[in-house]
Design a protein around this motif. Structure first.
Motif, mmCIF file in Angstrom:
data_model
loop_
_atom_site.group_PDB
_atom_site.id
_atom_site.type_symbol
_atom_site.label_atom_id
_atom_site.label_comp_id
_atom_site.label_asym_id
_atom_site.label_seq_id
_atom_site.Cartn_x
_atom_site.Cartn_y
_atom_site.Cartn_z
ATOM 1 N N ILE A 369 0.859 -1.186 0.000
ATOM 2 C CA ILE A 369 0.000 0.000 0.000
ATOM 3 C C ILE A 369 0.892 1.231 0.000
ATOM 4 N N ASP A 371 0.067 5.121 -0.091
ATOM 5 C CA ASP A 371 -0.985 6.141 -0.049
ATOM 6 C C ASP A 371 -2.298 5.538 -0.549
ATOM 7 N N GLU A 372 -2.875 6.136 -1.597
ATOM 8 C CA GLU A 372 -4.148 5.600 -2.094
ATOM 9 C C GLU A 372 -3.946 4.513 -3.146
ATOM 10 N N ARG A 374 -2.447 0.778 -4.600
ATOM 11 C CA ARG A 374 -2.163 -0.591 -4.204
ATOM 12 C C ARG A 374 -1.282 -1.227 -5.278
ATOM 13 N N ARG A 387 -5.371 2.407 -8.025
ATOM 14 C CA ARG A 387 -6.080 3.017 -6.904
ATOM 15 C C ARG A 387 -7.077 2.022 -6.323
ATOM 16 N N SER A 388 -7.100 1.937 -5.006
ATOM 17 C CA SER A 388 -8.037 1.033 -4.344
ATOM 18 C C SER A 388 -7.976 1.273 -2.839
ATOM 19 N N ASP A 389 -8.999 0.830 -2.147
ATOM 20 C CA ASP A 389 -8.967 0.872 -0.681
ATOM 21 C C ASP A 389 -8.792 -0.532 -0.107
#
Length: 400
Positions: A369, A371-372, A374, A387-389
């Motif tokens: 990870i 920052d924002e 992956r 980008r992912s959470d």
């Protein structure tokens, strides 16, 4: 007490380093940076002269910049003379490191493999997402360029299937999502008649959401696994083939038991299962008998089969091998040029392979990870940043 481990070389070494870590922690050691360590272990490699040089270089670096006891262990110890570090342990002794921690000097049994077994497993992995599962030790093929039998032994030792499956279950329960099955020559796995194919089938039947990746294997033995990949959703559609050359003449001189046509047929058969089936390959550039036209055949073969990635190494003569006594027809400058050309070809072929995936949905295992963003690999062993959470260890479908 604190320890630090630095690992060079193969996946088998990485597995053994995880075991050494586990052994040290079982007696109260804590893992730390080398500058704060009481013991630094360099788990060395000597598959090439450069690998041995790097191993010794790192051990010297730690000796200069740390107050720790320096332990040089592994294959480099079996490869001629090595400098005096605080403790020097061979491949047999390094797995008994606790017995030797209070000693100094060199402790090495060249024939350790005669009584060696694969009856150990690990209960922890240094990686949070990918776990190395070593199932076989030793090689008796006698390839003319390879000193590994001298380092690891010619007696084949295979981990019992029951121990393997217990280890897999523990890995899955601890959150490992990718299991890399490896060995010194994993194709030689044999547990009382149970072969590599049986092993992979059994691993895939273990409950859990994980995938299986196979480490380096030769083309002919890869073909024996072909139909496993037709219905097994856990097996990654990626193989790392130990090709070494695309010239039949050079392959014969290397002592390899396949031809360039066998390599082509292997790729074609797996691509009939999945047109995107990915192959990374090992290539030795500048073998003593490799002429310009032999190298050209290697480039032609790799281009024709659209490999995904090339791991190119300059030929490095090793003591105890037949190739070290061959008349060398390739100078060091030519070796460097050939390696450079292969690396350039690798970059081109990897980009070409990526383009084939454009517009598709790919399963990615999140490993980092930032920052924002992956980062992680898909089943074909290509890395993506997106980008992912999602959390580390999650499988994510992305459009590429």
């Amino acid at each position: 007490m604190k320890y630090h481990i630095y690992t060079l070389g193969c996946k088998f070494n990485q597995y053994e380093s995880a075991k050494i870590s586990e052994l040290l922690e079982s007696i109260g050691y804590e893992r730390t940076d080398f500058k704060d360590a009481d013991v630094v272990v360099v788990n060395s490699c000597a598959v090439t002269s450069e690998a041995k040089r790097q191993s010794l270089q790192m051990a010297r670096h730690f000796k200069r910049n740390s107050k720790a006891k320096i332990v040089l262990a592994g294959c480099a110890v079996h490869d001629g003379e090595v400098p005096d570090f605080d403790l020097v342990l061979g491949n047999g002794e390094k797995m008994r490191i606790i017995e030797y921690l209070d000693k100094i000097g060199k402790i090495e049994s060249p024939a350790y493999f005669l009584n060696d077994t694969m009856n150990y497993s690990i209960s922890k992995n240094l990686d949070r997402t990918r776990g190395f599962l070593s199932v076989e030790n030793g090689c008796n093929w006698g390839c003319t360029y390879c000193a590994v039998p001298h380092f690891r032994g010619t007696k084949i030792r295979s981990k019992s299937l029951s121990v393997v499956l217990d280890e897999v279950r523990h890995m899955v329960d601890s959150g490992i999502k990718e299991i890399v099955v490896s060995g010194i020559n994993v194709a030689l796995y044999d547990d009382n008649g149970l072969k590599l194919r049986d092993l992979l089938e059994a691993i895939s039947k273990v409950d859990g959401k994980f995938r299986v990746r196979l480490s380096s294997i030769d083309p002919l033995n890869a073909m024996t696994l072909e139909n496993l990949f037709e219905n097994d959703e856990k097996l990654c559609h990626h193989l790392h083939l130990s090709v070494q050359s695309g010239s039949d003449a050079v392959l014969r001189d290397m002592g390899r038991n396949y031809t360039a046509d066998d390599v082509m047929k292997t790729v074609q058969r797996f691509r009939s299962i999945d047109p995107l089936f990915a192959f990374s390959v090992d290539i030795i550039a500048g073998f003593p008998t490799e002429k310009n036209e032999d190298f050209d055949k290697t480039v032609e073969l790799l281009s024709n089969i659209d490999v995904m990635r090339i791991h190119a190494f300059p030929f490095s003569p090793k003591n105890e091998t037949k190739a070290s006594k061959m008349k060398n027809g390739v100078d060091d400058f030519t070796k460097k040029i050939r390696v450079k050309l292969l690396k350039s070809l690798s970059n081109h072929l990897e980009e070409k392979f990526r383009e084939k995936l454009t517009g598709s949905s790919q399963r990615i295992l999140v490993e980092e990870i930032k920052d924002e963003f992956r980062e992680g690999f898909n089943d074909y062993y290509l890395k993506y940043n997106f980008r992912s959470d999602a959390k580390v260890g999650d499988f994510v479908q992305i459009d590429v």
